[in-house]
Design a protein around this motif. Structure first.
Motif, PDB file in Angstrom:
ATOM      1  N   ASN A 105       0.807  -1.223   0.000  1.00 51.21           N
ATOM      2  CA  ASN A 105       0.000   0.000   0.000  1.00 51.21           C
ATOM      3  C   ASN A 105       0.839   1.272   0.000  1.00 51.21           C
ATOM      4  OD1 ASN A 105      -2.763   0.834  -0.074  1.00 51.21           O
ATOM      5  ND2 ASN A 105      -2.543   1.615   2.010  1.00 51.21           N
ATOM      6  N   GLN A 111      -5.358   3.347  -5.368  1.00 50.38           N
ATOM      7  CA  GLN A 111      -6.357   2.975  -4.369  1.00 50.38           C
ATOM      8  C   GLN A 111      -7.073   1.673  -4.724  1.00 50.38           C
ATOM      9  OE1 GLN A 111      -7.197   4.652  -1.182  1.00 50.38           O
ATOM     10  NE2 GLN A 111      -5.078   5.129  -1.763  1.00 50.38           N
ATOM     11  N   LEU A 113      -7.864  -2.364  -4.391  1.00 53.34           N
ATOM     12  CA  LEU A 113      -7.978  -3.231  -3.231  1.00 53.34           C
ATOM     13  C   LEU A 113      -6.731  -4.109  -3.132  1.00 53.34           C
ATOM     14  CD1 LEU A 113     -11.726  -4.345  -3.438  1.00 53.34           C
ATOM     15  CD2 LEU A 113     -10.717  -2.334  -2.338  1.00 53.34           C
ATOM     16  N   TYR A 130      -8.231  -6.075   1.716  1.00 50.75           N
ATOM     17  CA  TYR A 130      -8.174  -4.762   2.355  1.00 50.75           C
ATOM     18  C   TYR A 130      -8.415  -3.666   1.326  1.00 50.75           C
ATOM     19  CZ  TYR A 130      -5.643  -7.479   5.894  1.00 50.75           C
ATOM     20  OH  TYR A 130      -5.280  -8.423   6.818  1.00 50.75           O
ATOM     21  N   ASP A 131      -8.909  -2.525   1.799  1.00 49.60           N
ATOM     22  CA  ASP A 131      -9.022  -1.368   0.915  1.00 49.60           C
ATOM     23  C   ASP A 131      -7.766  -0.518   1.052  1.00 49.60           C
ATOM     24  OD1 ASP A 131      -9.254   0.163   3.234  1.00 49.60           O
ATOM     25  OD2 ASP A 131     -11.404   0.525   3.011  1.00 49.60           O
ATOM     26  N   ASN A 135      -8.464  -1.001   5.701  1.00 46.84           N
ATOM     27  CA  ASN A 135      -9.637  -1.548   6.371  1.00 46.84           C
ATOM     28  C   ASN A 135      -9.875  -2.969   5.857  1.00 46.84           C
ATOM     29  OD1 ASN A 135     -10.434   0.886   7.830  1.00 46.84           O
ATOM     30  ND2 ASN A 135     -10.950   1.715   5.811  1.00 46.84           N
ATOM     31  N   LEU A 137     -11.823  -5.821   4.474  1.00 49.10           N
ATOM     32  CA  LEU A 137     -13.092  -6.046   3.775  1.00 49.10           C
ATOM     33  C   LEU A 137     -13.507  -7.517   3.829  1.00 49.10           C
ATOM     34  CD1 LEU A 137     -12.468  -3.853   0.590  1.00 49.10           C
ATOM     35  CD2 LEU A 137     -13.503  -3.193   2.785  1.00 49.10           C
ATOM     36  N   THR A 153     -15.918  -9.220  -6.632  1.00 46.07           N
ATOM     37  CA  THR A 153     -15.084  -8.057  -6.321  1.00 46.07           C
ATOM     38  C   THR A 153     -14.418  -7.515  -7.575  1.00 46.07           C
ATOM     39  OG1 THR A 153     -14.643  -8.937  -4.113  1.00 46.07           O
ATOM     40  CG2 THR A 153     -13.163  -7.226  -4.932  1.00 46.07           C
ATOM     41  N   LYS A 157     -14.003  -3.629  -8.992  1.00 43.13           N
ATOM     42  CA  LYS A 157     -12.820  -2.898  -8.545  1.00 43.13           C
ATOM     43  C   LYS A 157     -11.545  -3.615  -8.954  1.00 43.13           C
ATOM     44  CE  LYS A 157     -11.371   0.455  -5.586  1.00 43.13           C
ATOM     45  NZ  LYS A 157     -11.761   1.878  -5.562  1.00 43.13           N
ATOM     46  N   VAL A 159      -8.026  -5.175  -8.211  1.00 46.70           N
ATOM     47  CA  VAL A 159      -7.466  -5.821  -7.023  1.00 46.70           C
ATOM     48  C   VAL A 159      -6.001  -6.185  -7.285  1.00 46.70           C
ATOM     49  CG1 VAL A 159      -7.665  -7.725  -5.380  1.00 46.70           C
ATOM     50  CG2 VAL A 159      -9.734  -6.805  -6.468  1.00 46.70           C
TER      51      VAL A 159
END
Length: 228
Positions: A105, A111, A113, A130-131, A135, A137, A153, A157, A159
């Motif tokens: 990250n 941004q 996942l 995680y996001d 956090n 998920l 997912t 989004k 990943v």
């Protein structure tokens, strides 16, 4: 300015780091299989000597708690607990998958996942989702990978998949637009240290006497191969 010695031994890679106020002063990583039991304490001594600090100056010891290799986790946690007992310092434990997600990250500008994967043999991995704010998920679990894994997912989004268990998922998701695979990501002690610093400031410590690694699955012994 908490001074934290961090230990990471959940995979075949062994690493140690020293962080002060969330900044890494020194770290070392060994890509040698079965080196944990013989070299972990040696690396710890080298790190402390490198920065010119005595063990008694530490404010806490942190360890990657798992999931991961049963033997590796046992060695790392027992070493961390031994240091805490000897030095009368608090113990901090961090989820290994979160450690990996935190490392990736640092460069996650899109941004996307984050999906760390640790090999659990055959088509199974230890994983979580995680996001971009780390956090959780999807909770840490042992997942058997199939062609339709994470489809819901991935339809929504991008990943990032990484870790020593991600390669076998890449073979199933070859060509999937939203599935991005990152090579050569292994848990690092410096990332443990960054997360441990946050835990220290919150007073989030473990009970040294009763703390156990997060194995996730029971240990299954394998029979040694016969020597012909």
């Amino acid at each position: 300015m908490p001074k934290i010695l961090s230990i990471e031994t959940s995979t075949t890679v062994c690493s140690v780091a020293l962080t002060v106020d969330g900044n890494s002063l020194a770290s070392q990583k060994l890509f040698l299989e079965k080196s944990h039991s013989t070299l972990l304490t040696v690396v710890i001594e080298q790190i402390m000597k490198q920065v010119g600090m005595e063990m008694t100056e530490l404010d806490a010891v942190a360890v990657s708690k798992g999931p991961g290799s049963y033997t590796g986790l046992r060695i790392g946690v027992s070493t961390a607990k031994g240091l805490c007992y000897a030095l009368d310092k608090p113990l901090i434990a961090v989820n290994t998958l979160l450690v990996m997600a935190n490392e990736v990250n640092q460069q996650n500008h899109s941004q996307a996942l984050l999906c760390p994967m640790i090999d659990a043999r055959r088509m199974e991995v230890y994983t979580a989702l995680y996001d971009g704010e780390l956090n959780e998920l999807e909770k840490t679990s042992a997942k058997i990978l199939e062609e339709n894994s994470f489809d819901e997912t991935l339809n929504q989004k991008q990943v990032l998949f990484f870790g020593n268990g991600a390669d076998k998922f890449m073979a199933l998701k070859n060509g999937e637009a939203n599935a991005v695979f990152i090579d050569n990501i292994t848990p690092s002690a410096w990332s443990v240290g960054l997360l441990a610093n946050q835990a220290f400031l919150k007073g989030d410590f473990e009970d040294v006497a009763y703390f156990e690694p997060f194995y996730l699955k029971d240990f299954v012994a394998t029979k040694p191969k016969k020597v012909l």
